[in-house]
Design an enzyme around this catalytic site. Structure first.
Site, PDB file in Angstrom:
ATOM      1  CG  MET A  30      18.197  51.182 -25.262  1.00 19.87           C
ATOM      2  SD  MET A  30      19.146  50.267 -26.606  1.00 19.87           S
ATOM      3  CE  MET A  30      20.771  50.380 -26.002  1.00 19.87           C
ATOM      4  NE  ARG A  31      11.842  49.008 -21.443  1.00 22.38           N
ATOM      5  CZ  ARG A  31      11.934  48.678 -20.049  1.00 22.38           C
ATOM      6  NH1 ARG A  31      11.949  47.692 -19.402  1.00 22.38           N
ATOM      7  NH2 ARG A  31      11.994  49.924 -19.318  1.00 22.38           N
ATOM      8  CG  ASN A  55      17.601  45.281 -32.527  1.00 23.73           C
ATOM      9  OD1 ASN A  55      17.296  46.645 -32.246  1.00 23.73           O
ATOM     10  ND2 ASN A  55      18.778  44.704 -32.083  1.00 23.73           N
ATOM     11  CG  HIS A  76      23.751  44.624 -31.953  1.00 24.44           C
ATOM     12  ND1 HIS A  76      23.483  44.971 -30.604  1.00 24.44           N
ATOM     13  CD2 HIS A  76      24.887  44.431 -31.920  1.00 24.44           C
ATOM     14  CE1 HIS A  76      24.349  44.539 -29.738  1.00 24.44           C
ATOM     15  NE2 HIS A  76      25.380  44.238 -30.500  1.00 24.44           N
ATOM     16  CD  GLU A 109      10.286  33.304 -28.093  1.00 25.24           C
ATOM     17  OE1 GLU A 109      10.569  32.600 -26.954  1.00 25.24           O
ATOM     18  OE2 GLU A 109       9.306  32.998 -28.690  1.00 25.24           O
ATOM     19  N   GLY A 110      15.915  35.252 -28.676  1.00 26.66           N
ATOM     20  CA  GLY A 110      17.180  35.331 -27.975  1.00 26.66           C
ATOM     21  C   GLY A 110      17.455  36.993 -27.945  1.00 26.66           C
ATOM     22  CE  LYS A 132      30.408  60.561 -39.670  1.00 26.36           C
ATOM     23  NZ  LYS A 132      31.647  60.835 -40.218  1.00 26.36           N
ATOM     24  CD  GLU A 182      23.980  51.999 -35.336  1.00 28.45           C
ATOM     25  OE1 GLU A 182      22.889  52.129 -34.854  1.00 28.45           O
ATOM     26  OE2 GLU A 182      24.919  52.008 -34.367  1.00 28.45           O
TER      27      GLU A 182
HETATM   28  C1  GAR Z   1      22.380  52.655 -31.874  1.00 29.12           C
HETATM   29  O1  GAR Z   1      23.747  52.825 -31.845  1.00 29.12           O
HETATM   30  C2  GAR Z   1      21.907  51.429 -31.986  1.00 29.12           C
HETATM   31  O2  GAR Z   1      22.713  50.483 -32.892  1.00 29.12           O
HETATM   32  C3  GAR Z   1      21.848  50.986 -30.573  1.00 29.12           C
HETATM   33  O3  GAR Z   1      21.576  51.973 -29.652  1.00 29.12           O
HETATM   34  C4  GAR Z   1      21.685  53.183 -30.536  1.00 29.12           C
HETATM   35  C5  GAR Z   1      20.619  54.080 -30.496  1.00 29.12           C
HETATM   36  O4  GAR Z   1      20.949  55.179 -31.264  1.00 29.12           O
HETATM   37  N1  GAR Z   1      21.108  49.697 -30.231  1.00 29.12           N
HETATM   38  C6  GAR Z   1      21.486  48.670 -29.378  1.00 29.12           C
HETATM   39  O5  GAR Z   1      22.477  48.766 -28.709  1.00 29.12           O
HETATM   40  C7  GAR Z   1      20.401  47.763 -29.061  1.00 29.12           C
HETATM   41  N2  GAR Z   1      21.127  46.550 -28.616  1.00 29.12           N
HETATM   42  P1  GAR Z   1      19.425  55.938 -31.518  1.00 29.12           P
HETATM   43  O6  GAR Z   1      18.505  56.018 -30.556  1.00 29.12           O
HETATM   44  O7  GAR Z   1      20.322  57.438 -31.992  1.00 29.12           O
HETATM   45  O8  GAR Z   1      18.779  55.426 -33.078  1.00 29.12           O
END
Ligand code: GAR
Length: 221
Positions: free
Chosen positions: A90-91, A107, A109, A142-143, A172, A174
């Site tokens: 989360m950075r 990444n 999202h 970089e965005g 699920k 993801e």
């Molecule tokens: C996930 O839903 C991922 O898509 C989101 O954080 C969660 C992490 O879950 N990422 C973001 O929002 C990035 N901007 P996890 O720690 O169980 O994988």
């Protein structure tokens, strides 16, 4: 074996999906380490249970966030990392890491980018009243959530959904698309041209769309 490092800040369920894809033989990778910015991250426990080295780096220990990301880059170089996987990290990734691994950082999202960038993609989708949302694997530039899109899964938003129920449904998918995207990367099937990713796949995989109705979908060979 592709040398993969995972960066995570919390629960690490995507990290777990990648571990399981490796253990099943679906992903031919070495997970060289977990790096976290949170000493309480549950992802650490998952690393320990699977014999994966973990490194905690405290962002407060660095004068600037560029230095923090330089320290991450150094750790990853030391382990001959070939692909960096952000799994709930989360950075906003800064230049020293991006320059060390150009188009080698993925990444995930929880929205269909370029909609609902940044934090709380699922909450933003509910507030916007969209009927379909989903998740996206993309390369990191970089965005904020702007890099080339590798793969997406569409997930319905139900009228009864709240942030939690939608997040669960998206999660699920993801877990399905992240290992798949990593596999496409390691098989050298991703071609990036002017910010657009094309996927070299056999005909049966072309225009891959995860069917939002089929909760039991498993991505196979
Ligand atoms: C996930 O839903 C991922 O898509 C989101 O954080 C969660 C992490 O879950 N990422 C973001 O929002 C990035 N901007 P996890 O720690 O169980 O994988």
């Amino acid at each position: 074996m592709l040398r993969v490092a995972v960066l995570a800040s919390g629960r690490g369920s995507n990290f777990q999906a990648i571990i399981e894809a490796k253990n099943s033989g679906y992903l031919k990778v070495d997970i060289v380490c977990l790096i976290t910015d949170n000493p309480e991250a549950y992802a650490i426990k998952r690393a320990q249970e699977n014999g994966i080295p973990h490194i905690y780096l405290d962002p407060k220990g660095y004068a600037a966030s560029d230095e923090f990301f330089k320290a991450i880059a150094d750790e990853l170089k030391e382990r001959s990392t070939e692909l960096v996987v952000l799994a709930g990290f989360m950075r906003i990734v800064k230049r020293p890491l991006i320059e060390t691994f150009p188009m080698r950082i993925l990444n995930i999202h929880p929205a269909l980018l370029p909609s609902f960038k940044g934090l709380h993609g699922q909450r933003q989708a509910i507030q916007a009243g969209v009927k379909i949302s989903g998740c996206t694997v993309h390369f990191v530039d970089e965005g904020v959530d702007t890099g080339p899109i590798v793969i997406q899964a569409a997930v319905p938003v139900l009228s009864t959904d709240n942030e939690e129920t939608l997040s669960e449904r998206i999660l699920k998918y993801e877990h399905l698309i992240y290992p798949y995207a990593i596999r496409l990367f390691l098989e050298d099937r991703l071609i990036i041209n002017n910010g657009i990713v094309k996927i070299k796949v056999e005909q049966r995989y072309l225009n891959f769309l995860v069917n939002p109705v089929n909760e039991n979908l498993v991505v196979k060979d």
